[in-house]
Design an enzyme around this catalytic site. Structure first.
Site, PDB file in Angstrom:
ATOM      1  N   ASN A   7     -12.801 -14.038 -18.452  1.00  0.00           N
ATOM      2  CA  ASN A   7     -13.227 -13.093 -17.419  1.00  0.00           C
ATOM      3  C   ASN A   7     -13.317 -11.727 -18.090  1.00  0.00           C
ATOM      4  OD1 ASN A   7     -13.612 -11.432 -15.258  1.00  0.00           O
ATOM      5  ND2 ASN A   7     -11.859 -12.161 -14.075  1.00  0.00           N
ATOM      6  N   LYS A  14      -9.748 -11.030 -19.667  1.00  0.00           N
ATOM      7  CA  LYS A  14      -8.685 -11.975 -19.332  1.00  0.00           C
ATOM      8  C   LYS A  14      -9.102 -13.348 -19.844  1.00  0.00           C
ATOM      9  CE  LYS A  14      -7.313  -9.616 -15.115  1.00  0.00           C
ATOM     10  NZ  LYS A  14      -7.976  -9.357 -13.871  1.00  0.00           N
ATOM     11  N   ARG A  92     -16.647 -16.330 -16.302  1.00  0.00           N
ATOM     12  CA  ARG A  92     -16.841 -15.859 -14.939  1.00  0.00           C
ATOM     13  C   ARG A  92     -17.976 -14.843 -14.943  1.00  0.00           C
ATOM     14  NH1 ARG A  92     -13.949 -11.503 -11.404  1.00  0.00           N
ATOM     15  NH2 ARG A  92     -14.728 -12.166  -9.387  1.00  0.00           N
ATOM     16  N   HIS A 181     -16.436 -14.069  -4.160  1.00  0.00           N
ATOM     17  CA  HIS A 181     -15.221 -14.910  -4.134  1.00  0.00           C
ATOM     18  C   HIS A 181     -15.581 -16.397  -4.002  1.00  0.00           C
ATOM     19  CE1 HIS A 181     -12.664 -11.421  -2.238  1.00  0.00           C
ATOM     20  NE2 HIS A 181     -12.572 -11.399  -3.568  1.00  0.00           N
ATOM     21  N   ASN A 212      -6.596  -8.079  -2.833  1.00  0.00           N
ATOM     22  CA  ASN A 212      -7.048  -6.680  -2.805  1.00  0.00           C
ATOM     23  C   ASN A 212      -8.433  -6.589  -2.201  1.00  0.00           C
ATOM     24  OD1 ASN A 212      -4.937  -5.104  -3.758  1.00  0.00           O
ATOM     25  ND2 ASN A 212      -5.306  -5.825  -5.846  1.00  0.00           N
ATOM     26  N   ARG A 242     -11.485  -0.892   0.366  1.00  0.00           N
ATOM     27  CA  ARG A 242     -12.875  -0.980   0.846  1.00  0.00           C
ATOM     28  C   ARG A 242     -12.897  -1.082   2.365  1.00  0.00           C
ATOM     29  NH1 ARG A 242     -14.361  -5.962  -2.657  1.00  0.00           N
ATOM     30  NH2 ARG A 242     -13.377  -5.235  -4.571  1.00  0.00           N
ATOM     31  N   ILE A 332      -2.260 -11.845  -0.338  1.00  0.00           N
ATOM     32  CA  ILE A 332      -1.735 -11.640   1.019  1.00  0.00           C
ATOM     33  C   ILE A 332      -1.697 -12.974   1.771  1.00  0.00           C
ATOM     34  CG2 ILE A 332      -2.134 -10.436   3.202  1.00  0.00           C
ATOM     35  CD1 ILE A 332      -3.595  -8.230   1.491  1.00  0.00           C
ATOM     36  N   GLY A 333      -2.777 -13.725   1.682  1.00  0.00           N
ATOM     37  CA  GLY A 333      -2.855 -15.003   2.401  1.00  0.00           C
ATOM     38  C   GLY A 333      -1.767 -15.979   1.979  1.00  0.00           C
ATOM     39  N   GLU A 385      -8.851 -19.429  -9.572  1.00  0.00           N
ATOM     40  CA  GLU A 385     -10.258 -19.341  -9.963  1.00  0.00           C
ATOM     41  C   GLU A 385     -10.469 -19.848 -11.388  1.00  0.00           C
ATOM     42  OE1 GLU A 385     -12.152 -15.590  -7.986  1.00  0.00           O
ATOM     43  OE2 GLU A 385      -9.996 -15.358  -7.903  1.00  0.00           O
TER      44      GLU A 385
HETATM   45  P1  AMP Z   1      -4.537 -10.354  -5.141  1.00  0.00           P
HETATM   46  O1  AMP Z   1      -5.728  -9.443  -5.220  1.00  0.00           O
HETATM   47  O2  AMP Z   1      -4.899 -11.752  -4.737  1.00  0.00           O
HETATM   48  O3  AMP Z   1      -3.656 -10.296  -6.346  1.00  0.00           O
HETATM   49  O4  AMP Z   1      -3.626  -9.788  -3.937  1.00  0.00           O
HETATM   50  C1  AMP Z   1      -3.042  -8.524  -3.987  1.00  0.00           C
HETATM   51  C2  AMP Z   1      -2.509  -8.170  -2.603  1.00  0.00           C
HETATM   52  O5  AMP Z   1      -1.526  -9.135  -2.222  1.00  0.00           O
HETATM   53  C3  AMP Z   1      -1.799  -6.807  -2.574  1.00  0.00           C
HETATM   54  O6  AMP Z   1      -2.199  -6.093  -1.403  1.00  0.00           O
HETATM   55  C4  AMP Z   1      -0.337  -7.193  -2.474  1.00  0.00           C
HETATM   56  O7  AMP Z   1       0.428  -6.216  -1.808  1.00  0.00           O
HETATM   57  C5  AMP Z   1      -0.449  -8.446  -1.625  1.00  0.00           C
HETATM   58  N1  AMP Z   1       0.808  -9.224  -1.628  1.00  0.00           N
HETATM   59  C6  AMP Z   1       1.372  -9.903  -2.646  1.00  0.00           C
HETATM   60  N2  AMP Z   1       2.558 -10.420  -2.234  1.00  0.00           N
HETATM   61  C7  AMP Z   1       2.733 -10.044  -0.937  1.00  0.00           C
HETATM   62  C8  AMP Z   1       3.751 -10.253   0.048  1.00  0.00           C
HETATM   63  N3  AMP Z   1       4.832 -10.963  -0.222  1.00  0.00           N
HETATM   64  N4  AMP Z   1       3.581  -9.706   1.283  1.00  0.00           N
HETATM   65  C9  AMP Z   1       2.487  -8.977   1.575  1.00  0.00           C
HETATM   66  N5  AMP Z   1       1.494  -8.761   0.685  1.00  0.00           N
HETATM   67  C10 AMP Z   1       1.604  -9.284  -0.544  1.00  0.00           C
END
Ligand code: AMP
Length: 403
Positions: A7, A14, A92, A181, A212, A242, A332-333, A385
């Site tokens: 990537n 990466k 990627r 995505h 993010n 965003r 987050i999910g 990914e």
């Molecule tokens: P990613 O771009 O997939 O790495 O996700 C980053 C986002 O996930 C950031 O906003 C982090 O604050 C959020 N995140 C990671 N762990 C947690 C958690 N335990 N609770 C809430 N948000 C999280």
């Protein structure tokens, strides 16, 4: 069989070395701050026994050539370079436009097409291409495959991907919904089908990539039929920085009111909006901590974030007609039961009901979090990914060599 997944971004590269078909990651790392004063390589590899070992090299990396050279040296020195050699490299690539519905074996016409797509993704396609060009120079004998973030969404019908804008904006300037995505949405859809032991072609899913960046996809019978990101990754859900969906007329109004240039408006929408715009924090963990401590702006940001996801779930239920499962993935999910609960609250009429105990279970793998008798599955599926790129790279190489 080992696949190297690359990537290549504007200031970082990466990489992951993946053993296939076991999908075991053997080595991973990142060359960071390329072209800056404090560039470095962080390299992780497995020692015999399976434990991870870390190494950091602070070295000047003037450009991507330097970065790839240092990655190669680190792989050799740590014994991470596969003795049986590499089967191929998967790159990627963010934008494949309308041409790429599938991964593509890299050849001069594919390189030219990726370059032609650069105006559509000016921050991403050029550094993706640099990575490809350096690897072609360093490994001319290896098959290399481009895996596009937009490809999975090329199955959208015209009524989903066209904007109600003048025809020539589309026919001459390529303005349409592409979606992003795609590698992540595709991967979690496959994982969901495998977990449910049902063919992907039978499943209707809504997948929520909440990191993010954030996007939702409506997937009918395994194919993306709509997605929330659009011509760029700015449209759709509210994100870390965003804005997601807004009335486009706001831009003309703000330009008239403040004299702001197109570039500064673009920056504001991409870098100063979303969670950050509402409460000053772009990270969901911090935002939630502030909200829990009573910060009203953070509470509003979390409330808006979840409300907008609920609106998309409702819309995509209407798009799909029947929903088999709702899938949460990305930072987050995967990690926030509180956000999942807030997103799903009030969706009982759509068959979406969470089991509180299951939702709070800490588990590394896939978990089902719906109530026992619920008609719609709700799953947490970790995305990966790089593994999806490795899968698609192998599949592309095998398809071509079997012709
Ligand atoms: P990613 O771009 O997939 O790495 O996700 C980053 C986002 O996930 C950031 O906003 C982090 O604050 C959020 N995140 C990671 N762990 C947690 C958690 N335990 N609770 C809430 N948000 C999280």
């Amino acid at each position: 069989m080992n696949i190297l997944v690359i990537n290549s971004g504007s200031s970082s590269v990466k990489y992951q070395l993946v053993d296939m078909p076991s999908e075991r990651v053997l080595t991973r790392g990142v060359a960071e701050r390329i072209g800056e004063a404090e560039s470095r390589l962080v390299h992780r590899w497995r020692i015999p026994g399976g434990e991870w070992q870390d190494m950091q090299r602070d070295e000047p990396l003037a450009d991507h050539h330097d970065a790839f050279r240092l990655i190669g040296t680190a792989m050799q020195e740590t014994g991470a370079m596969p003795t049986a050699g590499l089967a191929g490299i998967g790159h990627r690539v963010v934008h494949g436009g309308e041409r790429f519905r599938e991964p593509a074996l890299i050849a001069p016409d594919v390189v030219a097409a990726i370059r032609d797509m650069s105006p559509l993704a000016p921050l991403h396609n050029p550094p993706n291409l640099t990575g490809i060009e350096v690897c072609l120079e360093q490994f001319p004998e290896l098959p290399q495959v481009a895996v596009f973030d937009t490809a999975f969404h090329q199955s959208m019908p015209a009524h989903a991907y066209r904007y109600a804008l003048p025809e020539h904006w589309y026919s001459e300037h390529r303005v349409r919904r592409y979606g992003f995505h795609g590698t992540s949405h595709h991967y979690v859809a496959e994982q969901t089908a495998a977990h449910l032991q049902r063919p992907l072609g039978e499943l209707n899913l809504i997948t929520l990539h909440l990191g993010n960046g954030a996007s939702a996809a409506a997937i009918r019978a395994g194919r993306s039929v709509d997605t929330s990101m659009g011509f760029t990754p700015l449209e759709g859900l509210m994100m870390g920085t965003r804005c997601g969906d807004i009335d486009p007329a706001i831009l003309f109004y703000m330009s008239r009111e403040t004299g702001a240039s197109p570039a500064s408006l673009e920056d504001a929408l991409n870098k100063d909006s979303g969670l950050k715009g509402i409460c000053g924090e772009n990270d969901m963990r911090t935002t939630r901590e502030l909200a829990d401590a009573g910060d009203a702006r953070a509470q509003l940001a979390v409330g808006m974030y979840c409300y907008r996801i609920r609106k998309y779930i409702g819309a995509y239920c209407a798009v799909l007609g029947r929903l088999d499962a709702l899938v949460f993935t990305a930072g987050i999910g995967e990690n926030s039961p509180e956000i999942r609960a807030q997103v799903c609250s009030g969706l009982e009429a759509l068959g979406i009901t969470l089991d509180t105990g299951r939702n709070h279970r800490q588990d590394d793998g896939i978990i089902e979090i719906q109530q026992a008798a619920a008609p719609v599955g709700v799953l947490v599926v970790p995305t990966n990914e790089e593994i999806e790129i490795a899968r698609q790279t192998i599949s592309c190489i095998e398809t071509i060599s079997s012709r």
